[in-house]
Design a protein around this motif. Structure first.
Motif, PDB file in Angstrom:
ATOM      1  N   THR A   1       0.841  -1.201   0.000  1.00 23.67           N
ATOM      2  CA  THR A   1       0.000   0.000   0.000  1.00 23.67           C
ATOM      3  C   THR A   1       0.873   1.247   0.000  1.00 23.67           C
ATOM      4  OG1 THR A   1      -1.734  -1.174   1.199  1.00 23.67           O
ATOM      5  CG2 THR A   1      -1.803   1.226   1.299  1.00 23.67           C
ATOM      6  N   ARG A   2       1.891   1.242   0.849  1.00 20.48           N
ATOM      7  CA  ARG A   2       2.794   2.396   0.933  1.00 20.48           C
ATOM      8  C   ARG A   2       3.520   2.630  -0.392  1.00 20.48           C
ATOM      9  NH1 ARG A   2       5.718   2.366   6.894  1.00 20.48           N
ATOM     10  NH2 ARG A   2       3.944   3.286   8.008  1.00 20.48           N
ATOM     11  N   GLN A   3       3.977   1.560  -1.015  1.00 26.30           N
ATOM     12  CA  GLN A   3       4.672   1.700  -2.299  1.00 26.30           C
ATOM     13  C   GLN A   3       3.742   2.278  -3.365  1.00 26.30           C
ATOM     14  OE1 GLN A   3       5.941  -2.418  -2.499  1.00 26.30           O
ATOM     15  NE2 GLN A   3       8.072  -1.870  -2.028  1.00 26.30           N
ATOM     16  N   ASP A   4       2.509   1.762  -3.404  1.00 21.54           N
ATOM     17  CA  ASP A   4       1.532   2.242  -4.385  1.00 21.54           C
ATOM     18  C   ASP A   4       1.179   3.712  -4.141  1.00 21.54           C
ATOM     19  OD1 ASP A   4       1.544  -0.306  -5.437  1.00 21.54           O
ATOM     20  OD2 ASP A   4      -0.383  -0.888  -4.559  1.00 21.54           O
ATOM     21  N   LEU A   5       0.934   4.060  -2.887  1.00 23.13           N
ATOM     22  CA  LEU A   5       0.595   5.445  -2.550  1.00 23.13           C
ATOM     23  C   LEU A   5       1.753   6.386  -2.877  1.00 23.13           C
ATOM     24  CD1 LEU A   5      -1.276   4.991   0.852  1.00 23.13           C
ATOM     25  CD2 LEU A   5      -2.236   6.044  -1.201  1.00 23.13           C
ATOM     26  N   LEU A   6       2.953   5.957  -2.558  1.00 17.98           N
ATOM     27  CA  LEU A   6       4.128   6.801  -2.815  1.00 17.98           C
ATOM     28  C   LEU A   6       4.282   7.072  -4.317  1.00 17.98           C
ATOM     29  CD1 LEU A   6       6.463   8.362  -1.626  1.00 17.98           C
ATOM     30  CD2 LEU A   6       7.826   6.257  -1.665  1.00 17.98           C
ATOM     31  N   LYS A   7       4.072   6.048  -5.126  1.00 22.50           N
ATOM     32  CA  LYS A   7       4.161   6.209  -6.584  1.00 22.50           C
ATOM     33  C   LYS A   7       3.106   7.214  -7.065  1.00 22.50           C
ATOM     34  CE  LYS A   7       6.195   5.051 -10.272  1.00 22.50           C
ATOM     35  NZ  LYS A   7       7.293   5.985 -10.242  1.00 22.50           N
ATOM     36  N   GLN A   8       1.886   7.062  -6.559  1.00 25.61           N
ATOM     37  CA  GLN A   8       0.784   7.960  -6.928  1.00 25.61           C
ATOM     38  C   GLN A   8       1.091   9.401  -6.495  1.00 25.61           C
ATOM     39  OE1 GLN A   8      -2.893   6.173  -5.501  1.00 25.61           O
ATOM     40  NE2 GLN A   8      -4.080   7.696  -6.624  1.00 25.61           N
ATOM     41  N   ILE A   9       1.591   9.568  -5.283  1.00 21.49           N
ATOM     42  CA  ILE A   9       1.931  10.891  -4.746  1.00 21.49           C
ATOM     43  C   ILE A   9       3.027  11.522  -5.591  1.00 21.49           C
ATOM     44  CG2 ILE A   9       3.039  12.077  -2.792  1.00 21.49           C
ATOM     45  CD1 ILE A   9       1.468   9.956  -1.002  1.00 21.49           C
ATOM     46  N   GLU A  10       4.039  10.730  -5.909  1.00 18.06           N
ATOM     47  CA  GLU A  10       5.151  11.228  -6.723  1.00 18.06           C
ATOM     48  C   GLU A  10       4.643  11.729  -8.082  1.00 18.06           C
ATOM     49  OE1 GLU A  10       9.565   9.828  -8.263  1.00 18.06           O
ATOM     50  OE2 GLU A  10       8.089   8.283  -7.764  1.00 18.06           O
ATOM     51  N   ASN A  11       3.771  10.955  -8.714  1.00 16.10           N
ATOM     52  CA  ASN A  11       3.223  11.352 -10.022  1.00 16.10           C
ATOM     53  C   ASN A  11       2.373  12.615  -9.910  1.00 16.10           C
ATOM     54  OD1 ASN A  11       4.459   9.178 -11.296  1.00 16.10           O
ATOM     55  ND2 ASN A  11       2.669   7.865 -11.106  1.00 16.10           N
ATOM     56  N   GLU A  12       1.490  12.651  -8.919  1.00 15.77           N
ATOM     57  CA  GLU A  12       0.624  13.825  -8.726  1.00 15.77           C
ATOM     58  C   GLU A  12       1.460  15.088  -8.468  1.00 15.77           C
ATOM     59  OE1 GLU A  12      -2.714  14.208  -8.999  1.00 15.77           O
ATOM     60  OE2 GLU A  12      -3.022  12.109  -9.478  1.00 15.77           O
ATOM     61  N   LEU A  13       2.469  14.966  -7.603  1.00 13.99           N
ATOM     62  CA  LEU A  13       3.317  16.122  -7.291  1.00 13.99           C
ATOM     63  C   LEU A  13       4.104  16.582  -8.515  1.00 13.99           C
ATOM     64  CD1 LEU A  13       4.721  15.288  -3.729  1.00 13.99           C
ATOM     65  CD2 LEU A  13       3.130  17.120  -4.324  1.00 13.99           C
ATOM     66  N   ALA A  14       4.591  15.635  -9.312  1.00 15.90           N
ATOM     67  CA  ALA A  14       5.369  15.988 -10.504  1.00 15.90           C
ATOM     68  C   ALA A  14       4.507  16.788 -11.489  1.00 15.90           C
ATOM     69  CB  ALA A  14       5.924  14.730 -11.175  1.00 15.90           C
ATOM     70  N   VAL A  15       3.293  16.321 -11.725  1.00 19.64           N
ATOM     71  CA  VAL A  15       2.388  17.010 -12.648  1.00 19.64           C
ATOM     72  C   VAL A  15       1.999  18.373 -12.084  1.00 19.64           C
ATOM     73  CG1 VAL A  15       0.082  16.947 -13.716  1.00 19.64           C
ATOM     74  CG2 VAL A  15       1.514  14.890 -13.715  1.00 19.64           C
ATOM     75  N   HIS A  16       1.625  18.404 -10.817  1.00 23.57           N
ATOM     76  CA  HIS A  16       1.206  19.655 -10.169  1.00 23.57           C
ATOM     77  C   HIS A  16       2.323  20.693 -10.214  1.00 23.57           C
ATOM     78  CE1 HIS A  16      -1.010  22.201  -7.363  1.00 23.57           C
ATOM     79  NE2 HIS A  16       0.100  22.313  -6.661  1.00 23.57           N
TER      80      HIS A  16
END
Length: 150
Positions: free
Chosen positions: A33-48
């Protein structure tokens, strides 16, 4: 999707902060779960970050004197701290460790601080300094960039 740049950025803030909240509340045993969330957070932050730095911030910086420039430079420094220091450290940390929990909390606090400052200071200043049409035009450009990045 919101039709002005500020509402669009606020929506992004809410999404990322929700993901960070889930990450911080996850248990040391929830490695996947942590790995999946971290990947999602990283992508969202990069785009933002790209939306802000390539479209919104430059437009904001041009609107007014020293105070807007100061906010601009502080905001880009906060992005750099997250992107170059905190996030890379978190990604290298064992997801099942207590150290991960601590670093995740620091990331969340940094992003919260950044979002709160933008929403309390920069966005109201931008609303005052920019016409409604300009904020709508920025949103169109931001949506296009967002689609090309996803």
């Amino acid at each position: 999707m919101p039709d002005n740049a500020i509402d669009m950025l606020k929506e992004d803030h809410k999404k990322v902060l929700g993901l960070l909240d889930q990450l911080v509340r996850s248990s040391d045993g929830a490695v996947k779960t942590r790995q999946d969330l971290l990947k999602q957070i990283e992508n969202e932050l990069a785009v933002h970050t790209k939306l802000e730095e390539k479209i919104f911030y430059p437009a904001f910086k041009e609107t007014n004197g020293k105070e807007h420039r100061k906010m601009y430079f502080e905001a880009t420094e906060e992005h750099r701290a997250v992107e170059k220091l905190v996030l890379p450290d978190l990604k290298k940390t064992e997801p099942g460790s207590e150290k991960f929990s601590g670093r995740a909390k620091v990331l969340k606090e940094l992003v919260e601080h950044h979002a709160e400052e933008e929403e309390a200071d920069m966005f109201p200043a931008a609303k005052k300094a920019m016409k409604k049409e300009q904020l709508e035009e920025l949103a169109v450009k931001m949506k296009e960039l967002k689609q090309s990045l996803m």
